[in-house]
Design an enzyme around this catalytic site. Structure first.
Site, PDB file in Angstrom:
ATOM      1  N   ASP A  11     -47.755 -41.091  50.762  1.00  0.00           N
ATOM      2  CA  ASP A  11     -46.991 -40.918  51.996  1.00  0.00           C
ATOM      3  C   ASP A  11     -47.497 -42.038  52.913  1.00  0.00           C
ATOM      4  O   ASP A  11     -48.697 -42.094  53.212  1.00  0.00           O
ATOM      5  CB  ASP A  11     -47.347 -39.527  52.548  1.00  0.00           C
ATOM      6  CG  ASP A  11     -46.807 -39.281  53.937  1.00  0.00           C
ATOM      7  OD1 ASP A  11     -46.369 -40.234  54.607  1.00  0.00           O
ATOM      8  OD2 ASP A  11     -46.858 -38.107  54.357  1.00  0.00           O
ATOM      9  N   ASN A  25     -33.758 -46.306  61.623  1.00  0.00           N
ATOM     10  CA  ASN A  25     -32.327 -46.431  61.875  1.00  0.00           C
ATOM     11  C   ASN A  25     -32.143 -47.394  63.049  1.00  0.00           C
ATOM     12  O   ASN A  25     -33.088 -47.695  63.770  1.00  0.00           O
ATOM     13  CB  ASN A  25     -31.635 -45.064  62.005  1.00  0.00           C
ATOM     14  CG  ASN A  25     -31.800 -44.417  63.353  1.00  0.00           C
ATOM     15  OD1 ASN A  25     -31.883 -45.102  64.373  1.00  0.00           O
ATOM     16  ND2 ASN A  25     -31.851 -43.105  63.366  1.00  0.00           N
ATOM     17  N   GLY A  33     -36.029 -38.841  56.728  1.00  0.00           N
ATOM     18  CA  GLY A  33     -36.789 -39.582  55.719  1.00  0.00           C
ATOM     19  C   GLY A  33     -38.105 -40.123  56.246  1.00  0.00           C
ATOM     20  O   GLY A  33     -38.818 -39.477  57.024  1.00  0.00           O
ATOM     21  N   VAL A  34     -38.401 -41.342  55.841  1.00  0.00           N
ATOM     22  CA  VAL A  34     -39.683 -41.943  56.198  1.00  0.00           C
ATOM     23  C   VAL A  34     -39.774 -42.165  57.720  1.00  0.00           C
ATOM     24  O   VAL A  34     -40.843 -42.054  58.320  1.00  0.00           O
ATOM     25  CB  VAL A  34     -39.913 -43.237  55.376  1.00  0.00           C
ATOM     26  CG1 VAL A  34     -38.947 -44.342  55.744  1.00  0.00           C
ATOM     27  CG2 VAL A  34     -41.343 -43.715  55.495  1.00  0.00           C
ATOM     28  N   ASP A  35     -38.629 -42.437  58.327  1.00  0.00           N
ATOM     29  CA  ASP A  35     -38.577 -42.646  59.780  1.00  0.00           C
ATOM     30  C   ASP A  35     -39.056 -41.387  60.526  1.00  0.00           C
ATOM     31  O   ASP A  35     -39.917 -41.453  61.429  1.00  0.00           O
ATOM     32  CB  ASP A  35     -37.115 -42.961  60.138  1.00  0.00           C
ATOM     33  CG  ASP A  35     -36.929 -43.565  61.517  1.00  0.00           C
ATOM     34  OD1 ASP A  35     -37.938 -43.961  62.125  1.00  0.00           O
ATOM     35  OD2 ASP A  35     -35.777 -43.648  61.960  1.00  0.00           O
ATOM     36  N   SER A 118     -34.058 -48.517  52.156  1.00  0.00           N
ATOM     37  CA  SER A 118     -32.625 -48.272  51.880  1.00  0.00           C
ATOM     38  C   SER A 118     -32.338 -47.361  50.690  1.00  0.00           C
ATOM     39  O   SER A 118     -31.175 -47.066  50.424  1.00  0.00           O
ATOM     40  CB  SER A 118     -31.834 -49.586  51.671  1.00  0.00           C
ATOM     41  OG  SER A 118     -31.531 -50.177  52.904  1.00  0.00           O
ATOM     42  N   THR A 119     -33.372 -46.952  49.943  1.00  0.00           N
ATOM     43  CA  THR A 119     -33.071 -46.195  48.716  1.00  0.00           C
ATOM     44  C   THR A 119     -32.982 -44.689  48.943  1.00  0.00           C
ATOM     45  O   THR A 119     -32.795 -43.930  47.990  1.00  0.00           O
ATOM     46  CB  THR A 119     -34.126 -46.471  47.619  1.00  0.00           C
ATOM     47  OG1 THR A 119     -35.399 -45.998  48.075  1.00  0.00           O
ATOM     48  CG2 THR A 119     -34.201 -47.943  47.287  1.00  0.00           C
ATOM     49  N   GLY A 120     -33.127 -44.252  50.190  1.00  0.00           N
ATOM     50  CA  GLY A 120     -32.966 -42.829  50.493  1.00  0.00           C
ATOM     51  C   GLY A 120     -31.559 -42.586  51.012  1.00  0.00           C
ATOM     52  O   GLY A 120     -30.562 -42.756  50.296  1.00  0.00           O
ATOM     53  N   VAL A 121     -31.481 -42.232  52.273  1.00  0.00           N
ATOM     54  CA  VAL A 121     -30.198 -41.919  52.917  1.00  0.00           C
ATOM     55  C   VAL A 121     -29.205 -43.089  52.795  1.00  0.00           C
ATOM     56  O   VAL A 121     -27.999 -42.874  52.664  1.00  0.00           O
ATOM     57  CB  VAL A 121     -30.438 -41.564  54.413  1.00  0.00           C
ATOM     58  CG1 VAL A 121     -29.129 -41.358  55.148  1.00  0.00           C
ATOM     59  CG2 VAL A 121     -31.302 -40.316  54.515  1.00  0.00           C
TER      60      VAL A 121
HETATM   61  P1  ADP Z   1     -33.224 -45.339  54.168  1.00  0.00           P
HETATM   62  O1  ADP Z   1     -32.400 -44.840  55.320  1.00  0.00           O
HETATM   63  O2  ADP Z   1     -33.674 -46.786  54.369  1.00  0.00           O
HETATM   64  O3  ADP Z   1     -32.592 -45.104  52.854  1.00  0.00           O
HETATM   65  P2  ADP Z   1     -35.116 -43.125  53.786  1.00  0.00           P
HETATM   66  O4  ADP Z   1     -36.243 -42.749  54.654  1.00  0.00           O
HETATM   67  O5  ADP Z   1     -34.005 -42.149  53.609  1.00  0.00           O
HETATM   68  O6  ADP Z   1     -34.597 -44.540  54.332  1.00  0.00           O
HETATM   69  O7  ADP Z   1     -35.673 -43.491  52.346  1.00  0.00           O
HETATM   70  C1  ADP Z   1     -36.324 -44.694  52.024  1.00  0.00           C
HETATM   71  C2  ADP Z   1     -37.388 -44.429  50.972  1.00  0.00           C
HETATM   72  O8  ADP Z   1     -38.554 -43.898  51.607  1.00  0.00           O
HETATM   73  C3  ADP Z   1     -36.985 -43.420  49.901  1.00  0.00           C
HETATM   74  O9  ADP Z   1     -37.416 -43.917  48.638  1.00  0.00           O
HETATM   75  C4  ADP Z   1     -37.793 -42.165  50.301  1.00  0.00           C
HETATM   76  O10 ADP Z   1     -38.111 -41.392  49.170  1.00  0.00           O
HETATM   77  C5  ADP Z   1     -39.045 -42.811  50.852  1.00  0.00           C
HETATM   78  N1  ADP Z   1     -39.875 -41.984  51.750  1.00  0.00           N
HETATM   79  C6  ADP Z   1     -39.547 -40.891  52.470  1.00  0.00           C
HETATM   80  N2  ADP Z   1     -40.610 -40.445  53.175  1.00  0.00           N
HETATM   81  C7  ADP Z   1     -41.639 -41.290  52.901  1.00  0.00           C
HETATM   82  C8  ADP Z   1     -43.013 -41.386  53.304  1.00  0.00           C
HETATM   83  N3  ADP Z   1     -43.551 -40.524  54.166  1.00  0.00           N
HETATM   84  N4  ADP Z   1     -43.763 -42.406  52.792  1.00  0.00           N
HETATM   85  C9  ADP Z   1     -43.240 -43.319  51.949  1.00  0.00           C
HETATM   86  N5  ADP Z   1     -41.955 -43.290  51.527  1.00  0.00           N
HETATM   87  C10 ADP Z   1     -41.168 -42.295  51.999  1.00  0.00           C
END
Ligand code: ADP
Length: 171
Positions: A11, A25, A33-35, A118-121
């Site tokens: 994490d 964003n 997500g990570v944000d 970019s690989t999440g949402v």
């Molecule tokens: P995006 O909008 O750029 O796709 P996301 O946050 O939805 O951003 O996802 C981007 C990546 O970050 C995904 O692979 C997700 O699994 C990963 N992620 C989510 N939370 C964390 C975290 N706390 N630490 C590292 N990676 C994370």
């Protein structure tokens, strides 16, 4: 000193590095997500600082302090939303990595940790994103940054990055 690249399952809010990158964003005012994880861990001071930065166009990056995070800085970058691949997504994703590293250099960061932008949402296919991330970092003319960590949030992503890095001669 040659740039060191490694992949880690973690994490990124827990990493004690000079800068963690946030897949933010474009408003820079937090999201999922990570944000969301970064804003929760950093506390309200981060949001306050982000309010002063304004809008971040896709592919660009902005830097703030780490506030309550163990990381000294957060580099916020807006990744492209996947629209099928014909809308310049690959170039914009590469720009996120490059522009984040430019800021890291300018702020004297030695170790920088990237999530899989970019690989999440945003829906960028992870199998296409990992080689772009690795190639862009390798092509960057790093001076001060000496280690880039690909901070993977799933075992699948860790395996993806490990196999990508294993294909790089001399790493
Ligand atoms: P995006 O909008 O750029 O796709 P996301 O946050 O939805 O951003 O996802 C981007 C990546 O970050 C995904 O692979 C997700 O699994 C990963 N992620 C989510 N939370 C964390 C975290 N706390 N630490 C590292 N990676 C994370």
């Amino acid at each position: 000193m040659p740039l060191r690249l490694r992949a880690l399952a973690a994490d990124n809010t827990t990493l004690r590095v000079d800068a963690i990158v946030n897949a933010a964003n474009s408003s820079l005012l937090g999201g999922g997500g990570v944000d969301g994880a970064i804003h929760r861990a950093a506390g309200p001071g981060l949001l306050e600082e982000c309010r002063g930065l304004g809008w971040c166009p896709t592919g660009e990056a902005r830097i703030t302090g780490g506030h309550r995070l163990p990381a000294r800085h957060v580099i916020h970058t807006m990744g492209p939303v996947w629209r099928g691949g014909g809308a310049g997504e690959a170039g914009l994703l590469a720009a996120c990595y490059r522009n984040s590293l430019v800021l890291a250099e300018a702020h004297g960061c030695l170790v920088v940790a990237f999530p899989s932008i970019s690989t999440g949402v945003c829906g960028f296919p992870p199998d296409l994103a990992a080689p772009i991330a690795v190639e862009t970092v390798l092509a960057f003319p790093a001076q001060r940054v000496h280690e880039v960590v690909f901070c993977c949030f799933s075992v699948d992503d860790l395996l993806r990055y490990e196999s990508e890095l294993a294909g790089v001669p001399g790493l």
